[in-house]
Scaffold this motif. Sequence first.
Motif, PDB file in Angstrom:
ATOM      1  N   ILE A  38       2.497   2.243   6.138  1.00 25.73           N
ATOM      2  CA  ILE A  38       3.693   1.733   5.273  1.00 25.73           C
ATOM      3  C   ILE A  38       2.982   2.078   3.834  1.00 25.73           C
ATOM      4  N   GLY A  39       4.077   1.788   2.780  1.00 31.20           N
ATOM      5  CA  GLY A  39       3.861   1.922   1.326  1.00 31.20           C
ATOM      6  C   GLY A  39       4.924   2.126   0.536  1.00 31.20           C
ATOM      7  N   PRO A  40       4.988   2.022  -0.817  1.00 30.19           N
ATOM      8  CA  PRO A  40       6.100   2.098  -1.353  1.00 30.19           C
ATOM      9  C   PRO A  40       6.785   3.576  -1.484  1.00 30.19           C
ATOM     10  N   ASN A  41       7.891   3.865  -1.808  1.00 33.57           N
ATOM     11  CA  ASN A  41       8.382   5.113  -1.983  1.00 33.57           C
ATOM     12  C   ASN A  41       7.448   6.243  -2.788  1.00 33.57           C
ATOM     13  N   GLY A  42       7.297   7.185  -2.337  1.00 34.76           N
ATOM     14  CA  GLY A  42       6.358   8.218  -3.230  1.00 34.76           C
ATOM     15  C   GLY A  42       4.940   7.777  -2.875  1.00 34.76           C
ATOM     16  N   ALA A  43       4.605   7.019  -1.957  1.00 40.38           N
ATOM     17  CA  ALA A  43       3.061   6.762  -1.543  1.00 40.38           C
ATOM     18  C   ALA A  43       2.320   7.987  -0.834  1.00 40.38           C
ATOM     19  N   GLY A  44       3.249   8.791  -0.260  1.00 39.80           N
ATOM     20  CA  GLY A  44       2.510  10.111   0.517  1.00 39.80           C
ATOM     21  C   GLY A  44       2.675   9.617   2.077  1.00 39.80           C
ATOM     22  N   ALA A 229      -0.564   4.106  -1.071  1.00 39.15           N
ATOM     23  CA  ALA A 229      -0.111   4.027  -2.385  1.00 39.15           C
ATOM     24  C   ALA A 229      -0.652   5.349  -3.456  1.00 39.15           C
ATOM     25  N   GLN A 230       0.191   5.892  -4.083  1.00 43.90           N
ATOM     26  CA  GLN A 230      -0.291   6.958  -4.993  1.00 43.90           C
ATOM     27  C   GLN A 230      -1.127   7.947  -4.147  1.00 43.90           C
ATOM     28  N   GLY A 231      -0.887   8.361  -2.895  1.00 41.26           N
ATOM     29  CA  GLY A 231      -1.360   9.255  -2.224  1.00 41.26           C
ATOM     30  C   GLY A 231      -2.746   8.850  -1.463  1.00 41.26           C
TER      31      GLY A 231
END
Length: 260
Positions: A38-44, A229-231
């Motif tokens: 899981i993770g926010p949109n754009g997390a990779g 998050a952030q890749g």
Amino acid sequence: MSFDAVIDVKNVSKRFGGLRAVNDCSLRVERGSITGLIGPNGAGKSTLFNLVAGNIVPDSGQIIFDGQDVTGLKPHQLFHRGMLRTFQIAHEFSNMTALENLMMVPSGQPGESLVRTWLMPGVIKDAERHVRQKALDVIDFLKLGHVKHELAGNLSGGQKKLLELGRTMMVDAKVVLLDEVAAGVNRTLLQDLAANIERMNQELGYTFFVIEHDMDLIGRLCDPVIVMAQGEKIAEGPMSEIRANPEIIEAYFGAPVEAA
């Protein structure tokens, strides 16, 4: 139960132009687990899933599957090694029954050879009987007996997702990548779908790696849950710990919960 990694992602990075979608990311999917991502949109997350599934090739790092370096292998090569992504299996043949759809899955069946069909009819019949029985066993396991002779195109969205799970069982997958399995499924059938994933895991030993929007479903099925998050991987643990982690609340749960 003691685990070992069936998927081991080692320091993988992927850049698209000026965007680094995955940044030196390492994670493991333990054999016999249902692991959530899981993770926010754009997390990779989707990029990482595509890297693991062989849809794209990493710029650096390694992907180890079942103890072998599979970095750069194509999806069909991974399929034959036992890694399946649900949508990678062909969508249902609408004008064939649910049972016939399952019987189409195993590759290399002797009936695919015209010469064998002429010269070895007994072998062909035995193989077809075996595949049919396996398909019937899968249908019974998934409690789809009432629709086994129904055209697949007439099935509901949830029944089609169950049929998709059934197709993974026809080839004895070592790990199944589930990508938004709840999409388009009503709440009642979603409970059946979740219960069957749990049964496949607990009774048959299937390993699952899951991306999903539905956090309740992730919470029910997955342990551990990996957060990106952030890749990068920023946390891993049971959902109860994930929800209580201040870093994750800031990076993820502080905004509307999505897991694209």
